[in-house]
Design a protein around this motif. Structure first.
Motif, mmCIF file in Angstrom:
data_model
loop_
_atom_site.group_PDB
_atom_site.id
_atom_site.type_symbol
_atom_site.label_atom_id
_atom_site.label_comp_id
_atom_site.label_asym_id
_atom_site.label_seq_id
_atom_site.Cartn_x
_atom_site.Cartn_y
_atom_site.Cartn_z
ATOM 1 N N SER A 6 44.818 12.318 5.337
ATOM 2 C CA SER A 6 45.238 13.182 4.239
ATOM 3 C C SER A 6 44.040 14.040 3.841
ATOM 4 O O SER A 6 42.946 13.524 3.599
ATOM 5 C CB SER A 6 45.719 12.356 3.040
ATOM 6 N N VAL A 7 44.240 15.347 3.794
ATOM 7 C CA VAL A 7 43.158 16.280 3.502
ATOM 8 C C VAL A 7 43.105 16.540 1.995
ATOM 9 O O VAL A 7 44.073 17.024 1.400
ATOM 10 C CB VAL A 7 43.359 17.599 4.267
ATOM 11 N N GLY A 40 49.027 14.550 5.457
ATOM 12 C CA GLY A 40 49.354 14.928 4.096
ATOM 13 C C GLY A 40 48.209 15.648 3.420
ATOM 14 O O GLY A 40 47.150 15.896 4.005
ATOM 15 N N LEU A 41 48.439 15.995 2.157
ATOM 16 C CA LEU A 41 47.456 16.669 1.325
ATOM 17 C C LEU A 41 47.225 15.848 0.066
ATOM 18 O O LEU A 41 48.178 15.299 -0.512
ATOM 19 C CB LEU A 41 47.930 18.071 0.949
ATOM 20 N N GLU A 72 53.099 14.206 3.488
ATOM 21 C CA GLU A 72 53.063 13.539 2.186
ATOM 22 C C GLU A 72 52.117 14.250 1.235
ATOM 23 O O GLU A 72 51.070 14.769 1.645
ATOM 24 C CB GLU A 72 52.622 12.081 2.338
ATOM 25 N N PHE A 73 52.497 14.222 -0.031
ATOM 26 C CA PHE A 73 51.675 14.736 -1.121
ATOM 27 C C PHE A 73 51.133 13.533 -1.877
ATOM 28 O O PHE A 73 51.902 12.680 -2.337
ATOM 29 C CB PHE A 73 52.527 15.627 -2.025
ATOM 30 N N ASN A 74 49.814 13.447 -1.990
ATOM 31 C CA ASN A 74 49.146 12.344 -2.679
ATOM 32 C C ASN A 74 48.384 12.919 -3.872
ATOM 33 O O ASN A 74 47.527 13.797 -3.694
ATOM 34 C CB ASN A 74 48.180 11.631 -1.723
ATOM 35 N N ILE A 75 48.684 12.440 -5.060
ATOM 36 C CA ILE A 75 47.995 12.894 -6.264
ATOM 37 C C ILE A 75 47.163 11.749 -6.822
ATOM 38 O O ILE A 75 47.682 10.650 -7.056
ATOM 39 C CB ILE A 75 48.987 13.395 -7.333
ATOM 40 N N VAL A 218 43.376 7.580 5.504
ATOM 41 C CA VAL A 218 42.120 7.956 4.880
ATOM 42 C C VAL A 218 42.318 9.300 4.205
ATOM 43 O O VAL A 218 42.993 10.190 4.737
ATOM 44 C CB VAL A 218 40.956 8.022 5.891
ATOM 45 N N SER A 219 41.742 9.437 3.016
ATOM 46 C CA SER A 219 41.793 10.684 2.261
ATOM 47 C C SER A 219 40.377 11.251 2.231
ATOM 48 O O SER A 219 39.457 10.597 1.741
ATOM 49 C CB SER A 219 42.303 10.419 0.841
ATOM 50 N N ILE A 220 40.207 12.462 2.763
ATOM 51 C CA ILE A 220 38.863 13.008 2.954
ATOM 52 C C ILE A 220 38.816 14.454 2.449
ATOM 53 O O ILE A 220 39.658 15.280 2.830
ATOM 54 C CB ILE A 220 38.441 12.945 4.431
ATOM 55 N N GLY A 221 37.823 14.748 1.623
ATOM 56 C CA GLY A 221 37.675 16.085 1.082
ATOM 57 C C GLY A 221 36.324 16.710 1.355
ATOM 58 O O GLY A 221 36.203 17.689 2.076
#
Length: 248
Positions: A6-7, A40-41, A72-75, A218-221
């Motif tokens: 997820s970006v 996802g984002l 998917e949208f992850n907030i 994994v969520s990576i920014g």
């Protein structure tokens, strides 16, 4: 099991917000990331809107629904009443709750589940009733996983900042990987799904995925956005997907 990517778009939004201009486009780069195969984002809307703006959320929701319905949208965020209302207004597939003070520059620790379980349980229940999967930000502490499971959450997201900080110390990296692995083993035994995020890179992801093959996402920014300045967003997403063990 495939570890999905997820970006996190917060760093893109931070760059945009330096000027009163619509570029770089948060949704535009989100579109490139999803077209490149991101699962996802992720966004973390803070009360001062210094990164993602509240107005970005319906635009990202519309992008996913219209062009990438499988994504998917992850907030992410601290569960204030305003944050919960915001989540319910855009129906993300996943909500990740973090114990941030609004003034923090970035997330830097997980929940104390033993102390804050009573606070979290009704919030988790409310979000799940609205149709979102709920993930809770967690330190790599196997002893906390029972209390985490008792909140009713679906997943925990391990805070990998301490692991990322060992980029120049192989022995320390091995110790942090094992701490994360032991916490993951405990969480899996309790039926929890596993996410991870913070200071993950193309270089350090393979060892994490090898130790935790059940890692769902994994969520990576920051690291991903930094690489995108050099390689472009589409190629950077492919590089991170390969680092997650995905065949491309």
């Amino acid at each position: 099991m495939t570890t999905e990517l997820s970006v996190n778009l917060n760093a893109v939004a931070m760059l945009r917000n330096r000027r009163d201009l619509p570029w770089p486009s948060v949704t535009g780069l989100g579109r490139i990331a999803l077209a490149g195969g991101a699962h996802g984002l992720t966004v973390h809307p803070r009360p001062d809107q210094r990164h993602i703006r509240f107005s970005d959320l319906p635009e990202i929701r519309a992008l996913i629904d219209a062009e990438f319905p499988q994504a998917e949208f992850n907030i992410e965020g601290y569960p204030t009443p305003e944050f919960l209302d915001l989540c319910e207004s855009v129906s993300p597939e996943q909500v990740t709750l973090v114990p941030d003070d609004p003034a923090q520059p970035t997330s830097d620790h997980g929940w104390d589940f033993a102390a804050e379980g009573d606070f979290l349980r009704p919030i988790v229940e409310r979000l799940k009733a609205g149709g979102s999967r709920v993930s809770l930000f967690a330190d790599a502490d196997a002893a906390q996983m029972q209390a985490a499971a008792e909140t009713g959450c679906d997943r925990v997201e391990f805070y990998t900042g301490p692991y990322g900080a060992t980029h120049d110390d192989a022995a320390a990296a091995a110790r942090e990987i094992e701490r994360l692995g032991e916490a993951a083993d405990a969480a899996l035994a309790l039926g929890l799904g596993l996410n991870a995020g913070h200071d993950l890179t193309v270089a350090n992801l393979p060892a994490l995925v090898a130790r935790i093959p059940a890692l769902a996402e994994v969520s990576i920014g920051h690291g991903l956005t930094a690489d995108a300045l050099e390689y472009g967003m589409a190629e950077t997403v492919r590089r991170f997907r390969r680092a997650c063990g995905q065949a491309i």
